[in-house]
Design a protein around this motif. Sequence first.
Motif, mmCIF file in Angstrom:
data_model
loop_
_atom_site.group_PDB
_atom_site.id
_atom_site.type_symbol
_atom_site.label_atom_id
_atom_site.label_comp_id
_atom_site.label_asym_id
_atom_site.label_seq_id
_atom_site.Cartn_x
_atom_site.Cartn_y
_atom_site.Cartn_z
ATOM 1 N N UNK A 10 0.838 -1.248 0.019
ATOM 2 C CA UNK A 10 0.082 -0.065 0.036
ATOM 3 C C UNK A 10 0.946 1.306 -0.025
ATOM 4 N N UNK A 11 2.111 1.269 0.389
ATOM 5 C CA UNK A 11 2.977 2.375 0.468
ATOM 6 C C UNK A 11 3.704 2.674 -0.765
ATOM 7 N N UNK A 57 0.320 -5.604 6.613
ATOM 8 C CA UNK A 57 -0.433 -4.722 7.056
ATOM 9 C C UNK A 57 -1.046 -3.838 6.134
ATOM 10 N N UNK A 58 -2.270 -3.741 5.643
ATOM 11 C CA UNK A 58 -2.787 -3.016 4.764
ATOM 12 C C UNK A 58 -4.133 -2.626 4.767
ATOM 13 N N UNK A 60 -8.069 -2.809 3.910
ATOM 14 C CA UNK A 60 -9.059 -4.157 3.274
ATOM 15 C C UNK A 60 -9.453 -3.625 2.040
ATOM 16 N N UNK A 61 -10.004 -2.547 1.852
ATOM 17 C CA UNK A 61 -10.438 -2.240 0.575
ATOM 18 C C UNK A 61 -10.051 -0.855 0.088
ATOM 19 N N UNK A 64 -11.965 1.903 2.038
ATOM 20 C CA UNK A 64 -11.997 1.748 3.522
ATOM 21 C C UNK A 64 -11.599 2.833 4.120
ATOM 22 N N UNK A 65 -10.708 3.775 3.599
ATOM 23 C CA UNK A 65 -10.208 5.132 3.874
ATOM 24 C C UNK A 65 -9.273 4.938 5.092
ATOM 25 N N UNK A 67 -5.873 3.725 7.491
ATOM 26 C CA UNK A 67 -5.884 3.262 8.972
ATOM 27 C C UNK A 67 -6.541 4.176 9.873
ATOM 28 N N UNK A 68 -6.790 5.380 9.486
ATOM 29 C CA UNK A 68 -7.520 6.295 10.805
ATOM 30 C C UNK A 68 -8.848 6.261 10.651
ATOM 31 N N UNK A 72 -8.822 -1.228 8.223
ATOM 32 C CA UNK A 72 -7.613 -1.670 8.112
ATOM 33 C C UNK A 72 -7.449 -3.064 8.622
ATOM 34 N N UNK A 73 -6.533 -3.871 7.961
ATOM 35 C CA UNK A 73 -6.121 -5.244 8.464
ATOM 36 C C UNK A 73 -4.792 -5.369 8.743
ATOM 37 N N UNK A 74 -4.529 -5.429 10.006
ATOM 38 C CA UNK A 74 -3.092 -5.688 10.501
ATOM 39 C C UNK A 74 -2.489 -6.856 9.891
ATOM 40 N N UNK A 99 7.448 -4.043 9.653
ATOM 41 C CA UNK A 99 7.159 -4.114 11.427
ATOM 42 C C UNK A 99 7.711 -5.397 11.905
ATOM 43 N N UNK A 136 12.711 -8.066 6.360
ATOM 44 C CA UNK A 136 12.285 -6.926 7.158
ATOM 45 C C UNK A 136 12.630 -5.751 6.386
#
Lengths: 155, 594
Positions: A10-11, A57-58, A60-61, A64-65, A67-68, A72-74, A99, A136
Amino acid sequence: MSIEVLIVEDKDAKFEAISAVVGSVAPKAVIHRARTVVEAERMVREPRWKLLLLDISMDISGDSRGALSGGHANLGGIDVVETMFYENIIIPTIVVTGFDYFIAAGPDEGTEYIGLSELEALVRGKMPVGYLGYVRYGVDGWVNSLIAACGGVVW
Amino acid sequence: MKQRLQLADYFKRLRAAVRPSPNSRYLSGADWRWIDDVISALRIAPFRTPDGVYVLLLRAIEERERQPNYVRLALLTQTQTAASVSDFVAWIINEYGKDSLAIVRLILTAEMILKMNLEGYYAAALAERLDAMTRTVERFGFDAEMLTEEQFLSEQRTLSSALMIMNVHTAQFAVSWGSIKDAAMLAAKETFAAFEAVNRVFNELPLLSHGMRTSALTFANRQTVIYSLKNRDWPAAVIVGQVINAFLSHPSHGIESILAVRIRHDNLRYEFGLAIDGMIGSRIAGVSESDLRDLLPSFEAAVSGVISGWVDRYMHTSPGPERNALFDFVPTEAELREFVETDSASTQLGRLIDRVSEWLQARLSSHLASARRLLDEDLKPKLSAAIESTSDSLQAKNVVPYRAARIDKIGKTLRSVLDSRCDALREWFASPLSSQVHELSFMDIKLAVDGRFRSEIESGRLRIRMSSDVPVDLRVAADSVRLVFDVWSELARNAMKYSQLSTARLRVWRTVRGGEWVFVFSSLRAPSGQIGEEDVNGEPTVSTSAEIFKSGRSGLPKVAHLAASVTRATATVHICKRRIGFHVFVPLEPATRP
């Protein structure tokens, strides 16, 4: 025939850094990207990937706007791994995560912590074939680790 | 084929014999190891039948798994063909009858709805979950094994809390303490029963009860601490640990969840990244845009490393190598002793939970104050140092004097940009006032409804506007949040259904009618409809869940019943149909205070 690689990330900065490493290892690779769990699950069902580089970590869709705002799915990457397991999809896969540990849904209402070694055990359990290891991201030597893990791919 | 038929027969028999019992978790007697072997050999395909899904659901309940992907993947055909969550729920109800209560509760979480791709937005998925539960309860009633009224109300509170936290707070650490206390109560109930029994026995044996015992408590963040306490105080200490664990590990409101999702997941770096991106389009005297594009990435890389390092160092609950975890919620022995000695004689579990919760809140406030201080005293200087050192190294490489001056200017500008971003980000670490999570403004509800209908708004099918005559300080009490949200959502749906325009426009305003303040939901409609006026009455109900069910499924009667529940009196919803306008006057005032 082109070599198609799927990077689930995602990043933007991390995606570009990983793409550059893949490009150096396999200059002819055509890189595709999924940014969310829903996108990744749809794309891994397409039978064309030589390699999957998977973030954990990303969102879900796409809608879905972030992490804030929830959605969000860890452990979204594990959702993708499980989809591959239950639907018998085999793609050589490298987990690339930024992470050291994650919080995950535990039994009942609680959560539990998952470190990288536990994460790897989880992935190995669901990926008896095709798992090439984890990297990592961002630590010293991560580029070399990724290049080494890519060594397991038959281009 | 034979193998599949045998499996299908086994699934069918198991389904006929066993009811889902998530509340008691009766053992089904199914051989889950064998089911795992089947999955290993054949994967999910044989389970993609209603009976197969049912068997996997039983497994998830017995194994206490939340949001099991295997159930979602077994349901793939249904979720891919369903046009909406509502469609999918209709299929579940039709196929599984009363067992739908358990299926919807356990499987249709907001996250699963998103993963099933039945909704795109989290707020919408949350609302759909509650709608789905409401429909199943409406149809089958509550059930002690599958879904009790208390559990349903807790879901309702969760939705309200989520709406509040998603829409109201820039403060990232807004916590729904009610949800934490509910979770703590659930976790500590059994321990407390044991505590009461032991306490009675110990009171008769003072020598034993006053003996000291040294033992370890392991917290949900994996920290283990050794405490020495009197024997009789240990059960209470375990309860204190359970309350702290609820706060550490609650999936939505727990501190670890907040830190991991809102802070550690690159969000802080992203915020600074936005500030740096903003510089590219801005004008700096004597510096061209191409200089900025050329030089900023070097600065950004340095800044990014500093931010990641700062987050890695402080934004944790448990200490580790090179980590100075700021959010420490593990009590010292003295603190723990104070809890248990004060409360060891108490038989009030609720009181102990309240005390620990107050301690956690105070501690959170203090940690947030430290975080704000660290932004100023630690992050800012480190960012400055990183900028300065990048500037020096770039200047050393660019010996041309005019270029060196530009590097210097960019560095100085960036420093002030990041300083002010640090100041702005103090808001993230603001201490949320406890009153803020008890009520919402109407603007917050509007934002929540916007979230609910986000895809319709983005595709241009709906536009919602709130008039400036609605006072900004008008609040909705916590227990009315869902009711007002439902009124608003229902009228937005109505507007889309009946406007016959490509974009349904809903305007919400406030006026006095019959001596009382009412909210008016006005929408435009194609100039062809019937003209007239009518009233629809709604009656208040005695219980919160009954409010939802009595209101019926849709339309203006539902709005009238919801309004009556908000006002806690008979409510008259007045409908005024004009040539091109449709106005619904809804009394919502007792839920509010000016």
